[in-house]
Design a protein around this motif. Structure first.
Motif, short mmCIF file in Angstrom:
data_model
loop_
_atom_site.label_atom_id
_atom_site.label_comp_id
_atom_site.label_asym_id
_atom_site.label_seq_id
_atom_site.Cartn_x
_atom_site.Cartn_y
_atom_site.Cartn_z
N PRO A 1 0.83 -1.22 0.00
CA PRO A 1 0.00 0.00 0.00
C PRO A 1 0.85 1.26 0.00
CG PRO A 1 0.18 -0.86 2.22
CD PRO A 1 0.94 -1.83 1.34
N THR A 2 0.36 2.27 -0.69
CA THR A 2 1.02 3.57 -0.68
C THR A 2 0.72 4.29 0.63
OG1 THR A 2 0.79 3.73 -3.07
CG2 THR A 2 1.21 5.77 -1.89
N ASP A 3 1.73 4.95 1.18
CA ASP A 3 1.50 5.76 2.38
C ASP A 3 0.49 6.85 2.02
OD1 ASP A 3 1.58 7.46 4.56
OD2 ASP A 3 3.76 7.38 4.78
N PRO A 4 -0.69 6.84 2.65
CA PRO A 4 -1.72 7.82 2.24
C PRO A 4 -1.42 9.24 2.69
CG PRO A 4 -2.47 6.57 4.14
CD PRO A 4 -1.16 5.96 3.73
N SER A 5 -0.44 9.44 3.57
CA SER A 5 -0.18 10.79 4.07
C SER A 5 0.40 11.67 2.98
CB SER A 5 0.80 10.75 5.25
OG SER A 5 1.19 12.07 5.60
N ASP B 1 -9.57 4.57 -1.46
CA ASP B 1 -8.50 3.62 -1.78
C ASP B 1 -7.63 4.23 -2.88
OD1 ASP B 1 -6.85 1.53 -2.53
OD2 ASP B 1 -8.43 0.01 -2.42
N ARG B 2 -6.60 4.95 -2.46
CA ARG B 2 -5.75 5.64 -3.41
C ARG B 2 -5.08 4.68 -4.38
NH1 ARG B 2 -0.92 6.56 -4.83
NH2 ARG B 2 -0.14 8.61 -5.44
N VAL C 1 -7.52 3.63 -7.04
CA VAL C 1 -7.75 4.75 -7.96
C VAL C 1 -6.59 4.88 -8.93
CG1 VAL C 1 -8.00 7.25 -8.12
CG2 VAL C 1 -9.21 6.00 -6.33
N TRP C 2 -5.37 4.82 -8.40
CA TRP C 2 -4.21 4.99 -9.28
C TRP C 2 -4.08 3.82 -10.26
CZ3 TRP C 2 -1.66 7.85 -12.06
CH2 TRP C 2 -0.41 7.52 -12.59
N ASP C 3 -4.42 2.62 -9.85
CA ASP C 3 -4.34 1.48 -10.76
C ASP C 3 -5.23 1.72 -11.98
OD1 ASP C 3 -3.61 -1.30 -11.49
OD2 ASP C 3 -5.73 -1.70 -11.10
N LEU C 4 -6.43 2.22 -11.77
CA LEU C 4 -7.34 2.49 -12.89
C LEU C 4 -6.83 3.65 -13.73
CD1 LEU C 4 -10.83 2.12 -11.16
CD2 LEU C 4 -9.58 0.42 -12.50
#
Length: 703
Positions: free
Chosen positions: A207-211, A265-266, A269-272
């Protein structure tokens, strides 16, 4: 039997010689958590900070040699590596030059001068030649004495962009939503600015750090914020069937957040978006677009090439460059040059993403100004970057390897803080004329009407924590604040932009005064504004400072409704974060809020039910009427306050116990609301009408 002695040595304070050497290199040997208390730094912390700066103080002999070398260097040098000249003021660095010293200046434009008189703002090259033949070259920063004046008094919105989804978002707020928000807020609400969270490029991976405050790069924006459909080439992509499928999946992501209570869910979203942008990137650019892209590549130069190369390499080797094959850890190595050639298609893809994102950021700022905003978008500059990200790879020589930025122990956190962000080396910044700092600011000001600087005290000093040590074992390292401020004022003035410094918490004496002198606004949050030198009660509005952005809350604090109802205490209790009994915390929070209610009533700002028994919505409005009574140049409204949201976007002190940076804006019942619903909300409009009408709530003239 040696362990106790080693532990004692680890905690011993610096001796006289070490203290002197540390002072000469800007490393502190003590700090003051309160005006009446001074705590010594450990000899280990000081020695390790000096080592990162290239100074060996590990043995008594090395210490004496380093001290003698430093004293001799300072005694013999003609000029520091960077000289600051505020337009119209004397230059202290030149007054110590020997009589008869000749000066030669080469300006940014290549012109030559033999005097500093009338030099244009910029970063020039200064050469001094003493009568005895000694020569010194320095970077000369010529800056206006102050930032551009504040364009009248304004009010605006504060929002975490990802949290504000529209009916067109792909699962999180994007730059298309930002343009819509500014267009609506400027025209219908009369706001002067919209402040957003940092939009810096994130470290890829799952997972990407959401901060948004721990990015891979502060220099370039994150393409996850792109509105894919607004890219001109989108309409001409061949595989429209795949794009339609991606849009449908994005709609399901959006519905999951808005209708089913799922978190943003970042990564999804980025995958799409990445898949869609891969298809869009296959479309040849038209002549005009191609020319614009080439101009962007030329303007951004090596910095963009490095950035795109890091992301291309991360796709192959992972996002921690310190674990890459050895040759690839150096951006200037032959191995990296070969890899860049082999991955040229991916390098071009990531370069194009940076261009597209920059373009949409510029479009959003244009939409804000066209909507009548005096300032427009206020971008946010994070304190630092991820230790394994693109910036630390591309600019390794400027970062203090083995150190992390944090905060010393204080009354609120006895263990101190470690933010996991490597600091810049002040010596290397000065030696290059602050080139990476200048390029960072120029990039941010491209699409900003103003810039908020998180932890603005970092322009003066930062708490360095050695790797492997607790935050208590750190020490402050000083930066050349005159040079940092001069570069900031120079670049902001070139852009015609304002600067807001986040100066909350412990602030070194004199810092706020120096920032104010240069036109940098501060940050004042209602709940913290008390008469701390007097009776400790809420500070009357007329006693607030004028040179600030005044708000009721921030992204790190409870929304106003939660503060007024005490729900923030209940939340922390549920998460096990309270350090005292719940009843004690409840009583203290209630007493704090009661004093503010008394102040609001005293001023006649509570309009509901004649000032008694007012609803929570009435009280939120009253809080903002209070802010209008202050002389603050800017008044900010936390957008979730406009719809009654109770949930903080970030809860400091938590990691996985709370969904930090992943919550959509919601109403008073916790139901997520779209941008369209915010715009139609009677509660939102009623609150903004309070600020728009002003009337008797405006501060007295000359306040």
């Amino acid at each position: 039997m040696t362990a106790p002695r080693e532990e004692a040595a680890h905690h011993q304070p610096p001796g006289e010689e070490l203290s002197r050497l540390a002072e000469l290199h800007g490393v502190a040997t003590s700090y003051s958590p309160s005006p009446d208390r001074t705590v010594p730094a450990t000899a280990t912390a000081v020695t390790r900070a000096l080592a990162v700066l290239g100074v060996d103080a590990s043995t008594p002999q090395a210490l004496r040699t380093a001290l003698a070398d430093r004293e001799r260097h300072l005694r013999e040098r003609l000029l520091p590596p960077t000289v600051v000249a505020w337009s119209g003021s004397p230059v202290p660095a030149l007054t110590a030059l020997p009589d008869g010293t000749r000066l030669h200046v080469t300006t940014e434009e290549g012109a030559t001068r033999t005097s500093l008189d009338g030099l244009p703002p910029g970063v020039h090259e200064l050469t001094a030649t003493a009568p005895d033949g000694r020569t010194a070259r320095s970077h000369l920063v010529v800056a206006p004495p102050r930032l551009p004046s504040v364009p009248g008094r304004s009010h605006g919105l504060l929002v975490q962009l990802y949290s504000l989804l529209s009916s067109r978002s792909w699962g999180m707020g994007d730059l298309g939503d930002l343009a819509e928000l500014t267009g609506w807020a400027g025209r219908d609400l009369g706001v002067g600015f919209v402040q957003v969270n940092p939009l810096h490029a994130a470290v890829p991976g799952t997972p990407t750090d959401p901060s948004p405050y721990r990015p891979s790069s502060r220099r370039f924006p994150d393409p996850v914020h792109l509105r894919v459909e607004d890219v001109p080439e989108y309409a001409y992509a061949d595989d429209q069937e795949t794009l339609r499928s991606l849009r449908e999946r994005a709609a399901r992501l959006r519905a999951a957040v808005l209708e089913k209570g799922e978190l943003i869910d970042r990564d999804a979203v980025w995958d799409l978006k990445r898949q869609a942008l891969e298809l869009v990137a296959r479309v040849p650019l038209g002549p005009g677009r191609q020319a614009a892209y080439r101009a962007f590549l030329a303007e951004q130069g090596q910095a963009l090439e490095d950035h795109a190369t890091w992301y291309a390499l991360a796709e192959v080797h992972g996002s921690d460059w310190t674990r890459w094959p050895e040759g690839l850890r150096d951006p200037r190595s032959a191995e990296t040059a070969r890899a860049r050639t082999e991955l040229r298609d991916r390098v071009d893809f990531h370069s194009r993403l940076a261009w597209l994102t920059d373009t949409q950021l510029t479009d959003a700022q244009r939409a804000a100004r066209e909507a009548g905003m005096a300032v427009g978008i206020v971008h946010d500059l994070a304190v630092g970057v991820h230790p394994e990200g693109a910036d630390t790879w591309a600019q390794q020589e400027y970062f203090a390897a083995g150190m992390s930025v944090g905060a010393p122990p204080d009354a609120f956190n006895a263990r101190g803080q470690d933010w996991g962000l490597p600091p810049w080396r002040p010596d290397r910044l000065a030696a290059c004329g602050y080139a990476p700092y200048r390029s960072l600011l120029r990039a941010l000001f491209r699409s900003a009407g103003a810039l908020r600087i998180d932890h603005v005290m970092g322009l003066f000093r930062l708490w360095w924590v050695p790797q492997g040590e607790p935050p208590t074992q750190g020490t402050y390292v000083r930066y050349d604040a005159e040079a940092m401020l001069a570069v900031l004022v120079l670049e902001a003035s070139r852009a015609g932009a304002m600067v807001i410094g986040e100066d909350l918490g412990t602030v070194e004496p004199g810092v706020r005064e120096r920032l104010r002198e240069r036109g940098v606004l501060g940050t004042s949050v209602l709940w913290f504004e008390r008469d701390w030198t007097g009776d400790g009660r809420p500070l009357p509005p007329e006693s607030w400072r004028a040179d600030c952005l005044a708000t009721a809350t921030t992204h790190d604090l409870p929304p106003t409704a939660a503060r007024l109802t005490g729900e923030h205490v209940e939340l922390r209790d549920r998460l096990g974060l309270l350090t005292r009994p719940l009843d004690v915390e409840r009583a203290e929070a209630a007493a704090d809020t009661a004093e503010w209610r008394e102040e609001l009533a005293r001023l006649g700002l509570l309009t509901g039910s004649g000032g008694s028994g007012s609803s929570e919505e009435d009280e939120v409005q009253a809080v903002h009427r209070f802010l209008l009574r202050t002389p603050a140049h800017m008044v900010g409204v936390w957008l979730p306050d406009g719809v009654g949201d109770r949930r903080p976007q970030n809860l400091p002190g938590t990691w996985d116990q709370y969904p930090n940076w992943r919550l959509p804006v919601a109403d008073a019942e916790g139901r997520p609301v779209t941008l369209e619903e915010v715009a139609a909300s009677p509660r939102m409009r009623a609150l903004m009408e309070v600020l728009r009408s002003r009337g008797e709530d405006a501060p007295p003239a000359g306040g």
